[in-house]
Write an enzyme that holds these catalytic residues in place. Sequence first.
Site, PDB file in Angstrom:
ATOM      1  N   HIS A 221       0.648  -1.196  -0.393  1.00  0.00           N
ATOM      2  CA  HIS A 221      -0.192  -0.019  -0.237  1.00  0.00           C
ATOM      3  C   HIS A 221       0.850   1.099   0.460  1.00  0.00           C
ATOM      4  CE1 HIS A 221       1.304  -0.601   3.754  1.00  0.00           C
ATOM      5  NE2 HIS A 221       0.929   0.471   4.028  1.00  0.00           N
TER       6      HIS A 221
ATOM      7  N   ASP B 180       0.949   5.194   1.790  1.00  0.00           N
ATOM      8  CA  ASP B 180       0.063   5.382   3.052  1.00  0.00           C
ATOM      9  C   ASP B 180      -0.256   6.873   2.351  1.00  0.00           C
ATOM     10  OD1 ASP B 180       1.276   4.304   4.444  1.00  0.00           O
ATOM     11  OD2 ASP B 180       2.347   5.635   5.642  1.00  0.00           O
TER      12      ASP B 180
ATOM     13  N   HIS C 156       4.978   0.020   0.321  1.00  0.00           N
ATOM     14  CA  HIS C 156       5.616  -1.045   0.779  1.00  0.00           C
ATOM     15  C   HIS C 156       4.473  -1.946   1.827  1.00  0.00           C
ATOM     16  CE1 HIS C 156       4.212   2.747   2.718  1.00  0.00           C
ATOM     17  NE2 HIS C 156       3.785   2.419   4.249  1.00  0.00           N
TER      18      HIS C 156
ATOM     19  N   ARG D 261       7.990  -8.790  15.132  1.00  0.00           N
ATOM     20  CA  ARG D 261       7.942  -7.233  14.868  1.00  0.00           C
ATOM     21  C   ARG D 261       7.206  -6.505  15.776  1.00  0.00           C
ATOM     22  NH1 ARG D 261      10.116  -3.920  10.906  1.00  0.00           N
ATOM     23  NH2 ARG D 261       9.624  -2.182  10.002  1.00  0.00           N
TER      24      ARG D 261
HETATM   25  C1  OGA Z   1       1.536   1.176   8.030  1.00  0.00           C
HETATM   26  C2  OGA Z   1       3.264   0.621   7.843  1.00  0.00           C
HETATM   27  C3  OGA Z   1       4.540  -1.090   8.135  1.00  0.00           C
HETATM   28  C4  OGA Z   1       5.162  -1.771   9.731  1.00  0.00           C
HETATM   29  O1  OGA Z   1       1.167   1.383   9.721  1.00  0.00           O
HETATM   30  O2  OGA Z   1       1.164   1.898   7.399  1.00  0.00           O
HETATM   31  O3  OGA Z   1       3.011   0.573   6.907  1.00  0.00           O
HETATM   32  O4  OGA Z   1       6.889  -2.216   8.694  1.00  0.00           O
HETATM   33  N1  OGA Z   1       3.536  -0.200   8.553  1.00  0.00           N
HETATM   34  O5  OGA Z   1       4.298  -1.754   9.933  1.00  0.00           O
HETATM   35 NI    NI Z   2       2.429   2.627   5.135  1.00  0.00          NI
END
Ligand code: OGA
Ligand code: NI
Length: 339
Positions: free
Chosen positions: A207, A209, A264, A274
């Site tokens: 996606h 942001d 990303h 994580r």
């Molecule tokens: C998000 C995102 C990535 C992560 O919350 O928009 O891309 O590493 N998170 O949690």
């Molecule tokens: Ni994100």
Amino acid sequence: MVVASPNPIGSEKLIAVEVPIIDLAARGPKVAELIVKASQEYGFFKVINHGVPEDVIRKMEEESFNFFGKPASEKKKAGPAQPFGYGCKNIGFNGDMGEVEYLLFNTNPHCISQRSETISNDPTKFSSAVSGYIQAVTDLACEVLDLMAEGLWVQNTSVFSSLITHLDSDSVFRLNHYPPPLKDRDTSPSSSFQIHHQGNNIGFGEHSDPQILTILRSNDVGGLQICLGDGVWVPVPPDPTSFCVNVGDLLQAMTNGRFVSVRHRALTNSDKPRMSMAFFGAPPLHALITSPPEVVTPERPSLYRPFTWAEYKEITYSLRLGDSRLNLFKACPDKEAQE
Ligand code: OGA
Ligand code: NI
């Protein structure tokens, strides 16, 4: 160094590219220039010497792990995330799923203290950790946004940051927890999640942001990947001493397409959890999203029509996580077809 490795999903390629690292201690025109370059080429960079105090980070991380370590029945009391509160596996309202659980907050202090009641046995401590963290990363986001404006030769250097410091800013804060896949998990093809060869699942699918700028930090467990287009993915190695900064859709629009809102995703790690903390700087709902005059020229006319964040948010909520939305706001939609 660029090393292509065997591909985890279908026709994708993983490439080891060193993402830009910006040292904010050297603040000045050179840093502004490097930030602009990184935002144009990647829409993504890491910042070091960012000025966010270690104890502010540690307190937030501790509270977050405490919460995610609770039994599921306890955590559910802070949900469902509609849109704020605790969510598990469901991302958004349109059927997107991932191996993630999360807490989502509006950054308004009243909203945080109210939410904290269902999240922690010590809500005052929890909300003070969240507010302290949000304050520190908002300051960092503003510093970066001002440097971006400076690097773009925009006269009003607070043109972007003033949107997120506005009293009615619609910024949000998100804690993501990606538990490692269970050993006995169903990995049959009918399983709802994409299974990678290395045993990594999709935690948070591809996606961009939607907001202006994202400031993200994780524990020392990898999983974040950025997309350079055409199925080329770059893993971002974990580094708890730095913050990841990424351009959101609104900043792509406000820079008249000079900066790219990077796509990303996050994968789960096969044996360690994580945990990431993301601040999404957003304008007030009724702010009009336009470009400062310096980035609109006869050679580079406005790419997008003016729109409000409320309008953009509504469209975002109506689409799937991975859908592109900014194209729907092109000033000249025909151009899109020719690209
Ligand atoms: C998000 C995102 C990535 C992560 O919350 O928009 O891309 O590493 N998170 O949690
Ligand atoms: Ni994100």
